[in-house]
Design a protein around this motif. Structure first.
Motif, short mmCIF file in Angstrom:
data_model
loop_
_atom_site.label_atom_id
_atom_site.label_comp_id
_atom_site.label_asym_id
_atom_site.label_seq_id
_atom_site.Cartn_x
_atom_site.Cartn_y
_atom_site.Cartn_z
N UNK A 46 0.77 -1.29 -0.04
CA UNK A 46 0.03 0.02 -0.06
C UNK A 46 0.86 1.17 -0.03
N UNK A 47 2.04 1.26 0.33
CA UNK A 47 2.78 2.40 0.37
C UNK A 47 3.37 2.67 -0.98
N UNK A 48 3.68 1.88 -1.72
CA UNK A 48 4.06 2.03 -2.99
C UNK A 48 2.73 2.11 -4.09
N UNK A 49 1.58 2.20 -3.80
CA UNK A 49 0.41 2.30 -4.56
C UNK A 49 1.02 3.36 -5.77
N UNK A 50 0.69 2.86 -6.90
CA UNK A 50 0.99 3.47 -8.31
C UNK A 50 -0.20 4.67 -8.27
N UNK A 51 0.14 5.80 -8.62
CA UNK A 51 -0.87 6.88 -8.74
C UNK A 51 -1.30 6.89 -10.01
N UNK B 121 1.01 11.40 5.67
CA UNK B 121 1.68 12.36 4.25
C UNK B 121 1.72 11.43 3.17
N UNK B 122 1.76 12.02 2.11
CA UNK B 122 1.77 11.56 0.82
C UNK B 122 2.56 12.41 -0.17
N UNK B 123 3.39 11.68 -0.85
CA UNK B 123 4.52 12.36 -1.66
C UNK B 123 4.58 11.80 -3.06
N UNK B 124 4.71 12.70 -3.89
CA UNK B 124 4.78 12.75 -5.33
C UNK B 124 6.17 13.05 -6.07
N UNK B 125 6.68 12.34 -6.96
CA UNK B 125 7.88 12.84 -7.47
C UNK B 125 7.51 13.29 -8.89
N UNK B 126 7.99 14.44 -9.09
CA UNK B 126 7.75 15.06 -10.58
C UNK B 126 9.15 15.44 -10.90
N UNK B 127 9.20 14.76 -12.67
CA UNK B 127 10.48 14.98 -12.95
C UNK B 127 10.93 16.27 -13.47
N UNK C 294 2.40 7.35 2.82
CA UNK C 294 2.82 7.24 4.34
C UNK C 294 4.19 7.98 4.24
N UNK C 295 5.03 7.75 5.25
CA UNK C 295 6.11 8.43 5.66
C UNK C 295 7.42 7.75 4.70
N UNK C 296 8.02 9.10 4.28
CA UNK C 296 9.13 8.73 3.29
C UNK C 296 9.99 7.88 4.04
N UNK C 297 11.09 7.06 3.26
CA UNK C 297 12.26 6.48 3.97
C UNK C 297 13.45 6.86 3.07
N UNK C 298 14.79 6.52 3.52
CA UNK C 298 15.72 6.97 2.78
C UNK C 298 15.97 6.10 1.42
N UNK C 299 15.60 4.61 1.83
CA UNK C 299 15.49 3.95 0.74
C UNK C 299 14.58 4.40 -0.53
N UNK C 300 13.42 4.81 -0.05
CA UNK C 300 12.53 4.85 -1.41
C UNK C 300 13.00 6.12 -1.77
N UNK C 301 13.56 7.24 -1.29
CA UNK C 301 14.23 8.32 -1.91
C UNK C 301 15.41 7.71 -2.86
N UNK D 242 15.68 5.29 -4.52
CA UNK D 242 15.41 4.31 -5.59
C UNK D 242 14.46 5.28 -6.32
N UNK D 243 13.73 6.30 -5.86
CA UNK D 243 12.81 6.90 -6.82
C UNK D 243 13.28 8.38 -7.26
N UNK D 244 14.24 8.86 -6.44
CA UNK D 244 14.53 10.30 -6.70
C UNK D 244 15.92 10.52 -7.16
N UNK D 245 16.90 9.85 -6.58
CA UNK D 245 18.46 9.75 -7.14
C UNK D 245 18.44 9.53 -8.57
N UNK D 246 17.82 8.50 -9.32
CA UNK D 246 17.90 8.25 -10.66
C UNK D 246 17.50 9.32 -11.30
N UNK D 247 16.61 10.13 -11.03
CA UNK D 247 16.23 11.31 -11.74
C UNK D 247 17.13 12.47 -11.74
#
Lengths: 258, 177
Positions: free
Chosen positions: B30-35, B142-148, B159-166, B168-173
């Protein structure tokens, strides 16, 4: 003889189908149309699923999330958007699952089509039997297929949630079906089950601004030995300084040297 | 005999079809539900900030943006904001910007929490009725969206962010991984 009986059965099935479709059409046409803006908002909100609630529509739910969504529905209708456009707007953001009457695609398509296919197969089965030696067994098979079709339709109605809502709401006197998470968590705390209380209260922390959630959350953290309990309870005091529990919370914090 | 197989086949297909349809939503974290917004241009996001200025997501085009929906009354948000502030500081040179949506609160309460958590660098748009959160398809906080950098929504965290999620999802961009 067999042929005449077959024709009679076929005609009966056809008459039943026509009667059912006519009844459905009349019921649909006789539904009251919303008149006032509030009724229009409620009508559209009644077609949207609240994403933060347990199977309730946006119109029925008393959650903060549903209130936010009702505000958006109201704003958009006031801006001149049609109910269909408003529903489409929500589907673009939340996906088709936000619609209580989702469009025919994806898994929803199977749920819609399957019962009809099985129902048609069952009816065909009943009317197409020509071999007397097989008739009884095959007729039983046809009835079995019809039973499966009815069961599938029931499952689809439950899955879509629209069939259950009026029943669930009526059974609880118009109140939301789920009990207040604060009360449930408080009862669990009283039973010495802080981990269970935490599990009950945690989902609501994301969706509700009720400060009593912070109270039970902080008390659960304290019983579980989580050092964050004092921060949580201080936030509770900041948000609800006049709450009847505030004095006791201040006592707990003072006793712990906070 | 052939008819019996036919019946069995229809029943089996019905059961399998129904099982597949009903089971399609299970087994999803549920924490990584696709928007539903993934792959689409980000919705408009502009307005008065809790600090008294104005902010507009469109003005951040060319940056990777974390749009974070939060509220001072939300305990998981308080846990998350320090990590978000740290990410904003650490990856700012690489092109990351953080734009908060302070939902169903007052600017005063939002400012107070940001100050307490030393997270005042997070620009947050005031969303008193929670309608901006709804326009992003948020189901809570909380809910967070990554915009490229092209303004397209790429990921969502419930839900809350984690360093791992960041990572995985932010650093590549950002091109830092």
């Amino acid at each position: 003889m067999t042929s005449r009986r077959t024709r009679t059965t076929a005609l009966s099935a056809l008459a039943l189908l026509v009667a059912a479709l006519t009844g459905l059409g009349l019921w649909h046409a006789a539904r009251p149309q919303p008149a006032t803006p509030q009724q229009q908002v409620r009508a559209v909100a009644g077609t949207l699923r609240c994403p933060a609630c347990e199977g309730q529509s946006v119109a029925e739910s008393s959650s903060d999330m549903a209130a936010q969504m009702r505000t958006v529905v109201s704003d958009q209708l006031a801006a001149g958007r049609s109910p269909a456009q408003v529903r489409q707007w929500f589907a673009q953001r939340y996906g088709d699952s936000v619609l209580l009457d989702p469009p025919w695609r994806g898994p929803g398509l199977w749920l819609q089509v399957l019962p009809v296919v099985v129902l048609a197969a069952g009816l065909l089965w009943l009317v197409a039997v020509r071999r007397p030696a097989w008739r009884r067994r095959l007729a039983a098979g046809g009835v079995g297929l019809l039973a499966v079709a009815v069961a599938l339709m029931g499952a689809v109605a439950l899955h879509r949630g629209d069939a259950t809502q009026p029943v669930a709401t009526a059974a609880t006197g118009g109140m939301p079906r789920a009990a207040d998470p604060v009360q449930r968590a408080a009862a669990l705390l009283a039973q010495g089950r802080p981990a269970d209380a935490e599990r009950v209260v945690r989902p609501s922390l994301r969706t509700s601004s009720d400060p009593r959630l912070l109270l039970v959350h902080g008390l659960a953290q304290r019983q579980l030995g989580d050092a964050a309990w004092s921060t949580t309870l201080r936030e509770f005091l900041r948000q609800a300084p006049g709450d009847p529990a505030a004095a006791r919370v201040k006592g707990l914090l003072a006793a712990a040297g906070h | 005999m052939r008819a019996r197989w036919w019946v069995t086949g229809v029943l089996l297909a019905a059961v399998l079809g129904l099982t597949a349809a009903l089971a399609s939503g299970f087994g999803v974290d549920p924490s990584t539900q696709r928007t539903a917004l993934a792959g689409s241009t980000a919705p408009d996001l502009q307005g008065a900030t809790v600090a008294g200025g104005r902010a507009d997501l469109a003005a951040l085009r060319g940056h990777v943006v974390l749009v974070n929906v939060w509220a001072p009354w939300c305990a998981p948000c308080r846990d998350e904001l320090p990590l978000l502030a740290d990410a904003a500081d650490r990856w700012e040179p690489a092109g990351l910007r953080v734009l908060g949506v302070a939902t169903r609160t007052t600017p005063k309460a939002a400012r107070a929490l940001l100050r307490t958590l030393h997270a005042e660098q997070i620009t947050s748009i005031d969303d008193p009725k929670g309608t901006l959160a709804v326009s992003w398809g948020a189901s809570g906080v909380p809910e967070t969206f990554v915009v490229d950098r092209d303004g397209v929504v790429r990921a969502r965290r419930v839900g809350p962010l984690t360093p791992e999620w960041l990572a995985q999802n932010v650093e590549p961009l950002l091109g830092t991984s």
